[in-house]
Each structure stands twice: as structure tokens, then as C-alpha cells.
Design a protein around this motif. Structure first.
Motif, PDB file in Angstrom:
ATOM      1  N   ILE A   1      59.533 -26.611  -2.606  1.00  0.00           N
ATOM      2  CA  ILE A   1      60.031 -25.344  -3.132  1.00  0.00           C
ATOM      3  C   ILE A   1      59.097 -24.989  -4.290  1.00  0.00           C
ATOM      4  O   ILE A   1      58.849 -25.830  -5.154  1.00  0.00           O
ATOM      5  CB  ILE A   1      61.484 -25.481  -3.659  1.00  0.00           C
ATOM      6  N   PRO A   2      58.543 -23.767  -4.324  1.00  0.00           N
ATOM      7  CA  PRO A   2      57.626 -23.425  -5.424  1.00  0.00           C
ATOM      8  C   PRO A   2      58.256 -23.699  -6.788  1.00  0.00           C
ATOM      9  O   PRO A   2      59.420 -23.356  -7.026  1.00  0.00           O
ATOM     10  CB  PRO A   2      57.371 -21.927  -5.216  1.00  0.00           C
ATOM     11  N   ALA A   3      57.489 -24.340  -7.657  1.00  0.00           N
ATOM     12  CA  ALA A   3      57.985 -24.768  -8.967  1.00  0.00           C
ATOM     13  C   ALA A   3      58.521 -23.597  -9.794  1.00  0.00           C
ATOM     14  O   ALA A   3      59.503 -23.730 -10.502  1.00  0.00           O
ATOM     15  CB  ALA A   3      56.877 -25.488  -9.727  1.00  0.00           C
TER      16      ALA A   3
ATOM     17  N   PHE B   1      60.322 -21.135   2.699  1.00  0.00           N
ATOM     18  CA  PHE B   1      59.079 -20.905   1.970  1.00  0.00           C
ATOM     19  C   PHE B   1      57.892 -21.161   2.891  1.00  0.00           C
ATOM     20  O   PHE B   1      57.781 -22.205   3.514  1.00  0.00           O
ATOM     21  CB  PHE B   1      59.034 -21.794   0.723  1.00  0.00           C
ATOM     22  N   VAL B   2      57.002 -20.167   2.970  1.00  0.00           N
ATOM     23  CA  VAL B   2      55.841 -20.197   3.861  1.00  0.00           C
ATOM     24  C   VAL B   2      54.601 -20.050   2.990  1.00  0.00           C
ATOM     25  O   VAL B   2      54.536 -19.159   2.142  1.00  0.00           O
ATOM     26  CB  VAL B   2      55.932 -19.044   4.891  1.00  0.00           C
TER      27      VAL B   2
ATOM     28  N   ALA C   1      56.555 -24.510   4.282  1.00  0.00           N
ATOM     29  CA  ALA C   1      56.368 -25.553   3.273  1.00  0.00           C
ATOM     30  C   ALA C   1      57.695 -26.146   2.820  1.00  0.00           C
ATOM     31  O   ALA C   1      57.729 -27.286   2.364  1.00  0.00           O
ATOM     32  CB  ALA C   1      55.617 -24.969   2.077  1.00  0.00           C
ATOM     33  N   GLY C   2      58.795 -25.389   2.901  1.00  0.00           N
ATOM     34  CA  GLY C   2      60.076 -25.899   2.448  1.00  0.00           C
ATOM     35  C   GLY C   2      61.185 -24.902   2.720  1.00  0.00           C
ATOM     36  O   GLY C   2      60.941 -23.784   3.176  1.00  0.00           O
TER      37      GLY C   2
ATOM     38  N   ASN D   1      52.855 -17.096  -6.810  1.00  0.00           N
ATOM     39  CA  ASN D   1      51.836 -18.095  -6.465  1.00  0.00           C
ATOM     40  C   ASN D   1      51.140 -17.784  -5.135  1.00  0.00           C
ATOM     41  O   ASN D   1      50.337 -18.572  -4.662  1.00  0.00           O
ATOM     42  CB  ASN D   1      52.445 -19.506  -6.435  1.00  0.00           C
ATOM     43  N   GLY D   2      51.463 -16.637  -4.519  1.00  0.00           N
ATOM     44  CA  GLY D   2      50.826 -16.230  -3.266  1.00  0.00           C
ATOM     45  C   GLY D   2      51.569 -16.674  -2.018  1.00  0.00           C
ATOM     46  O   GLY D   2      51.250 -16.244  -0.912  1.00  0.00           O
TER      47      GLY D   2
END
Length: 147
Positions: free
Chosen positions: A78-80, A136-137, A144-145, A119-120
Motif C-alpha cells: 500500500i503506498p506509504a 493499488f496498481v 501491487a496491493g 507517487n504515480g
């Protein structure tokens, strides 16, 4: 609410057609139409048959039962800096590619929006299933998650 009728307003009592004069004051009705403020211009007025209930099978209504929520879970990355509601909604080819990746990993739901995060990466908002709600892609359109 105020209900305005038009010459084309259709009336039903249960599943049978009826007329406006057959409806009496105090009956529960479902009014379909267009709204303006507190006024509905009716295209259809449906009256529950006498002795019936809102969940009557004769009326073709299926009662709603709220599901039990599940505990929150996460898989993958998961993006921070992710916070729900952040990012920019994307569309077109980019949204289609992110949607395709999300549905391949988690089939069965409905994607209602794709958001590009700071973050893109992309957050694919997934509804119609109990889990996941966010997929999340990454920029390569690989999942990714999820949470």
C-alpha cells in the motif's frame, strides 16, 4: 413533498393499472418522476395493495438485509503516503489499463473510478464486493496491493 401529475402519469395498484381517482388519501405510494425542490412531477405512481406490506412477495419486492462487515485487511504494498480521497481522477486508456489489471487480480466487482496518486501509482476504487475496496496498481499496470 408535493406531487404534480401530468396527462401521461401512469398509476398502478400493486401490479395492476389503475386510475388517479382510485387512490385514496393516506395510502402509501411510490412516486417516480423528476424533482424540482420539494415537488415531484410524477411519471408513475405505484400504490401498495391493501393488506400488503413493503416486503410482500406479491409486490415483487425483496427485503434488504444488511451484511456483516468484515475486518479490514491489506495485501501487498500500500503506498506509504496514501490517504483515501487523495489523487487525481484519470480516464481513457490509463484508466482502462489500471481497471483491466485490477479486475484480472480481483474479478467480480465493479470499478467506479481510477485515481492517480502523488507517487504515480493508481488506486482503483472497487465496489460491489465485500473486499477489496482499493486496489493499488503501479505505473507498469501490475497490481501491487489491496485493502
Amino acid at each position: 413533498m408535493t406531487v404534480d401529475e401530468a396527462s401521461s402519469t401512469a398509476y398502478q395498484k400493486g401490479t395492476s393499472s389503475t386510475s388517479a381517482s382510485a387512490i385514496t388519501t393516506g395510502e402509501d405510494v411510490l412516486v417516480l418522476g423528476t424533482t424540482s425542490g420539494t415537488t415531484i412531477t410524477a411519471t408513475q405512481v405505484i400504490v401498495q395493495p391493501a393488506g400488503g406490506s413493503a416486503t410482500s412477495s406479491a409486490a415483487g419486492v425483496i427485503p434488504f438485509q444488511r451484511g456483516a462487515p468484515t475486518t479490514s485487511k491489506q495485501v501487498g504494498q500500500i503506498p506509504a503516503n496514501y490517504s483515501e480521497g487523495s489523487g487525481t481522477i484519470v480516464s481513457g486508456t490509463t484508466a482502462n489499463q489500471a481497471t483491466k489489471a485490477a479486475l484480472a487480480a480481483y474479478p467480480g466487482g465493479v470499478v467506479d473510478r481510477v485515481v492517480q496518486l502523488s507517487n504515480g501509482e493508481y488506486e482503483v476504487h472497487y465496489i460491489g464486493v465485500n473486499w477489496p475496496h482499493h486496489i493499488f496498481v503501479n505505473q507498469d499496470f501490475t497490481v501491487a496491493g489491496a485493502e
